[in-house]
Write a protein that holds these residues in place. Structure first.
Motif, PDB file in Angstrom:
ATOM      1  N   CYS A  48      -2.204   5.821  -1.701  1.00 35.34           N
ATOM      2  CA  CYS A  48      -3.041   6.734  -2.747  1.00 35.34           C
ATOM      3  C   CYS A  48      -4.547   7.026  -2.334  1.00 35.34           C
ATOM      4  CB  CYS A  48      -3.228   5.977  -4.137  1.00 35.34           C
ATOM      5  SG  CYS A  48      -3.970   4.715  -4.473  1.00 35.34           S
ATOM      6  N   THR A  49      -5.128   6.535  -1.518  1.00 30.20           N
ATOM      7  CA  THR A  49      -6.395   6.784  -1.211  1.00 30.20           C
ATOM      8  C   THR A  49      -7.643   6.335  -2.062  1.00 30.20           C
ATOM      9  OG1 THR A  49      -6.923   9.004  -1.890  1.00 30.20           O
ATOM     10  CG2 THR A  49      -5.677   8.961  -0.046  1.00 30.20           C
ATOM     11  N   CYS A  92       0.877  -1.130   0.061  1.00 29.64           N
ATOM     12  CA  CYS A  92       0.097   0.211  -0.056  1.00 29.64           C
ATOM     13  C   CYS A  92       1.008   1.383   0.152  1.00 29.64           C
ATOM     14  CB  CYS A  92      -0.937   0.016   1.224  1.00 29.64           C
ATOM     15  SG  CYS A  92      -1.929   1.423   1.266  1.00 29.64           S
ATOM     16  N   VAL A  93       0.562   2.347  -0.862  1.00 30.10           N
ATOM     17  CA  VAL A  93       1.373   3.432  -0.983  1.00 30.10           C
ATOM     18  C   VAL A  93       0.456   4.601  -0.613  1.00 30.10           C
ATOM     19  CG1 VAL A  93       2.658   2.606  -2.971  1.00 30.10           C
ATOM     20  CG2 VAL A  93       0.653   4.039  -3.480  1.00 30.10           C
ATOM     21  N   HIS A 110      -3.324   1.999   4.424  1.00 31.16           N
ATOM     22  CA  HIS A 110      -4.761   2.045   4.636  1.00 31.16           C
ATOM     23  C   HIS A 110      -5.268   0.704   5.435  1.00 31.16           C
ATOM     24  CE1 HIS A 110      -4.636   5.696   2.448  1.00 31.16           C
ATOM     25  NE2 HIS A 110      -6.252   5.713   2.282  1.00 31.16           N
ATOM     26  N   PHE A 149      -1.845  -1.106  -7.181  1.00 31.26           N
ATOM     27  CA  PHE A 149      -0.838  -1.571  -6.501  1.00 31.26           C
ATOM     28  C   PHE A 149      -0.806  -2.841  -6.019  1.00 31.26           C
ATOM     29  CE2 PHE A 149      -0.872   2.990  -6.250  1.00 31.26           C
ATOM     30  CZ  PHE A 149       0.149   3.362  -7.009  1.00 31.26           C
ATOM     31  N   ALA A 200      -2.434  -4.176  -3.709  1.00 33.43           N
ATOM     32  CA  ALA A 200      -2.402  -4.031  -2.360  1.00 33.43           C
ATOM     33  C   ALA A 200      -3.450  -4.884  -1.677  1.00 33.43           C
ATOM     34  CB  ALA A 200      -2.126  -2.685  -1.647  1.00 33.43           C
ATOM     35  N   ILE A 201      -4.491  -5.044  -2.351  1.00 33.88           N
ATOM     36  CA  ILE A 201      -5.811  -5.666  -1.660  1.00 33.88           C
ATOM     37  C   ILE A 201      -5.881  -6.859  -2.050  1.00 33.88           C
ATOM     38  CG2 ILE A 201      -8.372  -5.131  -1.349  1.00 33.88           C
ATOM     39  CD1 ILE A 201      -7.821  -2.432  -1.876  1.00 33.88           C
ATOM     40  N   CYS A 258      -7.410  -0.482  -6.686  1.00 34.65           N
ATOM     41  CA  CYS A 258      -5.906  -0.507  -6.306  1.00 34.65           C
ATOM     42  C   CYS A 258      -5.239  -0.761  -7.694  1.00 34.65           C
ATOM     43  CB  CYS A 258      -5.677  -1.236  -5.182  1.00 34.65           C
ATOM     44  SG  CYS A 258      -4.312  -1.256  -4.592  1.00 34.65           S
ATOM     45  N   CYS A 273      -8.863   3.515  -2.920  1.00 32.32           N
ATOM     46  CA  CYS A 273      -9.781   2.528  -2.452  1.00 32.32           C
ATOM     47  C   CYS A 273     -10.774   3.079  -1.505  1.00 32.32           C
ATOM     48  CB  CYS A 273      -9.129   1.266  -1.645  1.00 32.32           C
ATOM     49  SG  CYS A 273      -8.082   1.956  -0.284  1.00 32.32           S
TER      50      CYS A 273
HETATM   51  S1  SF4 Z   1      -4.915  -0.188  -0.731  1.00 38.15           S
HETATM   52 FE1  SF4 Z   1      -4.286   0.122  -2.899  1.00 38.15          FE
HETATM   53  S2  SF4 Z   1      -5.845   1.754  -3.515  1.00 38.15           S
HETATM   54 FE2  SF4 Z   1      -5.886   1.610  -1.033  1.00 38.15          FE
HETATM   55  S3  SF4 Z   1      -4.375   3.316  -0.540  1.00 38.15           S
HETATM   56 FE3  SF4 Z   1      -3.284   1.292  -0.654  1.00 38.15          FE
HETATM   57  S4  SF4 Z   1      -2.503   1.462  -2.562  1.00 38.15           S
HETATM   58 FE4  SF4 Z   1      -4.093   3.179  -2.705  1.00 38.15          FE
END
Ligand code: SF4
Ligand SMILES: Cc1cc2nc3c(=O)[nH]c(=O)nc-3n(C[C@H](O)[C@H](O)[C@H](O)COP(=O)(O)O)c2cc1C
Ligand code: SF4
Lengths: 597, 132
Positions: free
Chosen positions: A552-553, A549-550, A572, A591, A593-594, A589, A555
């Motif tokens: 990016c908000t 997770c970077v 997040h 990246f 990340a989910i 997302c 999600c």
């Molecule tokens: S989970 Fe993915 S979409 Fe949500 S903040 Fe992290 S990188 Fe962004």
């Protein structure tokens, strides 16, 4: 009569017809006409070839070329290339999935290699609406021999000696059933053909009636002669319009040629067949319910004994057999009991038709000798599991059966071994389940069907199955406990022992066999609240992997219920108590990340 | 259809009706039957392959030989058309060239009936796609 040097067979079963089989026939005929080939090439609409996965199928004889997934537009090329120039249309040939080679002859296809067609002998071979083709294939010969050269008890003896067992599910010896019916005297007796075919996923009876209706009429007449019955009834579900039409045509033709009616073949024996239509309730396939339904009563079962052979339709001795059982009769009488016994196993002679469905490459209808293993059926004939996934289980016997797993792959398939393995033959449905399926949900699916189909006459089935379904739902929703597993087991056994008819007596089988074979999956559901196949939505968790997770908000902004929180550029987090499992975040997302847990 | 009045009647009818499905039965069982394939490329047809094809269809039946006669594409022997390939069950296929009616008759009588080779055999050099 035109002297044809080539026959083009087009599948006219329900499946292929839906996929333009009819248009293909029409268009072939038109091309033949335009090319002045009417005297040399004949187009025949046949019953089902079985290889429904690859339909519509067109087969050219006598060079045995098997074209798959044919479209009406392809017919021009078939006529111009194959028929006129003798060149096979390569792009329409079947491609062997292993060797990646084109195969033109069905005998060399994995799907057909291990098959042996007795009940389906004429399906995909003759024009079912033409009695002459049936007679040309030794049709009504068996009936002729019975009426002219044999006494009823001789007929019964051959059927008894053959060891044929009912293909409608129970596996009761057919010859014995006929003998019982023959010994019960009455002024009127009946022969009933059970064409209710309620098992979802099974379509062998429909295919036989669509592809070879005369074989059923012939067998019913033979049964009438053997048991001294003069009236035959086919109980068929109204949702089978094509099978009904083909039967009606066959009955008309048989009557016109004197093969049904009075004094058949000059023997003095009278027999006629009529149709009765069912509304399609599963329980109406049970023989006592079926008889009540034919009498205009509610289609509810009654306690046996009395069996129909003693007191059936209007209280008269009635012999009930399944479509596939009947389809075997004429062949057995022509080729003999010893021949029949040489096929299959000692306790289950002959073949069985299965409908392959689910996560299998070659969906379709197959007929194989009894005693073949599940491995051969699923991996050789069925071509293995779709998309290279892992085999998990196969449900045989439909809602009354159970699931068999990897450990059963080498068990020979016959009536008794399937029961010993906790399932049953049933009518021959085989639904293949892969690693992406959740076994608790599979059991729940069948219970849903049973609850829907229970006639409600007896409490164990009406209330018990409903309770089973509730408990399974609770487990799938993540609220199950270990006690619930015990409850499932106990309740299943009680229902089996106390239900009135076969429906209730077998309905807990899917639960018991999944408990037996996949207890660990049940445990995961109740203890860890996990569904490893990711089917039970309530047990799924969308989780953010902090490493990826970077912040990016994206999600958090897309989540419709505001379940995701986190600072910009910070990791997040998804609040599981708010998450509704819509999956919107995972798509957003960028990246990876989910993930789903 | 006429009424079938007895078993004898039925059997007679079957004899007559069998031809309706016989072609398919033979196709289903071709491995055990004599197979004759006639090359029907443009040059084959120009030199009379169609007539040879019909000759085999008719004559095998007349002479009570159970055989399957099919057509195939150009077999690649333009110099020796019409060309046919004959397979007797259990034997390797043999290709005959320049087959006219007389030669066809000889092939039936000598090779198909008695397994004796006749002149005009061509070396096998074409790509077979049939019956894989
Ligand atoms: S989970 Fe993915 S979409 Fe949500 S903040 Fe992290 S990188 Fe962004
Ligand atoms: C709930 C239930 C549904 C059944 N459905 C069918 C059916 O669709 N078709 C069928 O032939 N037999 C069905 N049977 C079995 C019949 O009761 C009967 O045993 C069978 O038709 C006898 O024919 P056979 O001996 O030729 O198999 C069903 C039985 C039960 C208990
Ligand atoms: S077991 Fe079910 S279907 Fe059978 S009689 Fe009882 S309620 Fe009806």
């Amino acid at each position: 009569m035109a002297k044809y040097s080539m026959h083009i067979l087009v599948c006219g079963g329900t499946g292929c017809r839906a996929a333009q089989g009819l248009a293909i026939t029409e268009s072939l005929k038109k091309e033949i006409d335009e090319n002045n080939l009417n005297d040399t090439v004949q187009v025949i609409e046949t019953g089902c070839f079985g290889f429904c996965e690859k339909g519509p199928i067109v087969k050219i004889m006598p060079d045995n070329t098997f074209y798959v997934q044919v479209k009406p537009e392809d017919t021009k090329e078939i006529i111009a290339e194959h028929v006129i120039k003798g060149r096979k249309v390569e792009r329409l040939l079947f491609v062997d999935p292993d060797k990646k080679e084109k195969v033109s002859d069905s005998k060399h296809m994995g799907f057909y290699r291990k098959q042996l067609r007795i009940a389906l002998r004429n399906c995909g071979f003759i024009d079912p609406e033409n009695i002459e083709e049936y007679i040309g294939r030794e049709g009504y010969e068996a009936l002729g021999r019975c009426l002219t050269e044999m006494k009823p008890q001789d007929v019964i003896k051959i059927i008894k000696d053959s060891g044929l067992r009912g293909r409608g599910g129970g596996g009761f010896p057919t010859g014995l059933k006929w003998e019982i019916a023959s010994k019960n005297h009455a002024d009127q007796k009946y022969v009933v053909c059970n064409a209710d075919e309620g098992d979802p996923g099974a379509f062998m009876d429909r295919s036989i009636l669509e592809g070879d209706p005369h074989s059923i009429l012939e067998a019913m007449t033979i049964c009438g002669y053997a048991t001294a019955a003069t009236k035959g009834l086919v109980y068929i579900r109204a949702e089978y319009p094509l099978a009904i039409k083909r039967l009606q045509v066959a009955i008309k033709q048989a009557r016109e040629s004197g093969l049904l009616g009075k004094d058949i073949l000059g023997s003095g024996f009278d027999f006629d067949v009529e149709l009765r239509f069912g509304a399609g309730a599963f329980v109406c396939g049970e023989e006592t319910a079926l008889i009540h339904s034919m009498e205009g009563e509610r289609g509810e079962p009654t306690v046996k004994p009395p069996f129909p052979a003693e007191s059936g339709y209007w209280g008269k001795p009635t012999n009930v057999n399944n479509v596939e059982t009947f389809a075997n009769i004429p062949v057995i009488l022509i080729k003999g009991a010893t021949w029949f016994r040489s096929i299959g196993t000692e306790k289950s002679p002959g073949t069985k038709v299965f409908a392959l469905a689910g996560k299998i490459n070659n969906v379709g209808l197959i007929e194989v000798p009894m005693g073949i293993t599940l491995r051969e059926v699923i991996f050789e004939i069925g071509g293995g599991i779709k998309d290279g996934k892992k085999f998990k289980a196969v449900q045989t016997g439909g809602p009354s059966g159970g699931c068999l797993t990897t450990k059963h792959l080498d068990t020979p398939i016959e009536f008794d071994t399937l029961i010993a393995a906790g399932s049953m033959m049933g009518s021959g449905g085989m639904i293949v389940v892969d690693e992406d399926d959740c076994m608790v949900s599979v059991a729940k699916f069948y219970l849903e069907f049973t609850v829907e189909e229970s006639c409600g006459k007896c409490a164990p089935c009406r209330i018990g199955n409903k309770r089973l379904h509730e408990v399974l739902t609770k487990i799938c929703n993540g609220n199950g406990t270990r006690e619930d597993l015990e409850l499932l087991d106990n309740m299943s056994r009680v229902i089996k022992d106390t239900a009135l008819c076969g429906l209730g007596q077998t309905s807990p089988n899917p639960v018991l066999s999944t408990l037996d074979n996949f207890y660990d999956e049940y445990l995961e559901h109740v203890d860890d609240k996990k569904c490893r196949a990711g089917v039970c939505k309530s047990l799924m968790q969308y989780v953010i992997q902090p490493d990826n997770c970077v912040g990016c908000t994206a999600c958090a902004r897309v989540c419709p219920v505001g379940a995701i929180t986190g600072e910009r550029k910070g990791i997040h987090f998804i609040d599981q108590s708010l998450c509704i499992k819509c999956g919107a975040c995972i798509e957003k997302c960028k990246f990876n990340a989910i993930f789903i847990q | 259809m006429a009424k079938v009045k007895s078993l004898a009647d039925l059997r007679k009818m079957k004899e007559d009706l069998q031809s309706k499905v016989h072609l398919r039965e033979k196709g289903d069982n071709y491995e055990n039957l004599v197979q004759v394939k006639v090359g029907m490329g443009t040059s084959g047809i120009a030199s009379g392959a169609k007539e040879v094809f019909n000759f085999f269809v008719d004559e095998l039946e007349k002479r009570s030989i159970e055989g399957v006669v099919t057509q195939t594409g150009d077999m690649g022997y333009n110099f020796a058309e019409p060309t046919i390939e004959v397979t007797i069950p259990g034997k390797e296929p043999i290709v005959f060239g320049n087959v006219d009616m007389k030669k066809a008759d000889q092939i039936i009588e000598s090779y198909i009936k008695n397994g004796e080779l006749v002149e005009g055999i061509l070396p096998e050099n074409y790509d077979k796609i049939d019956n894989k």
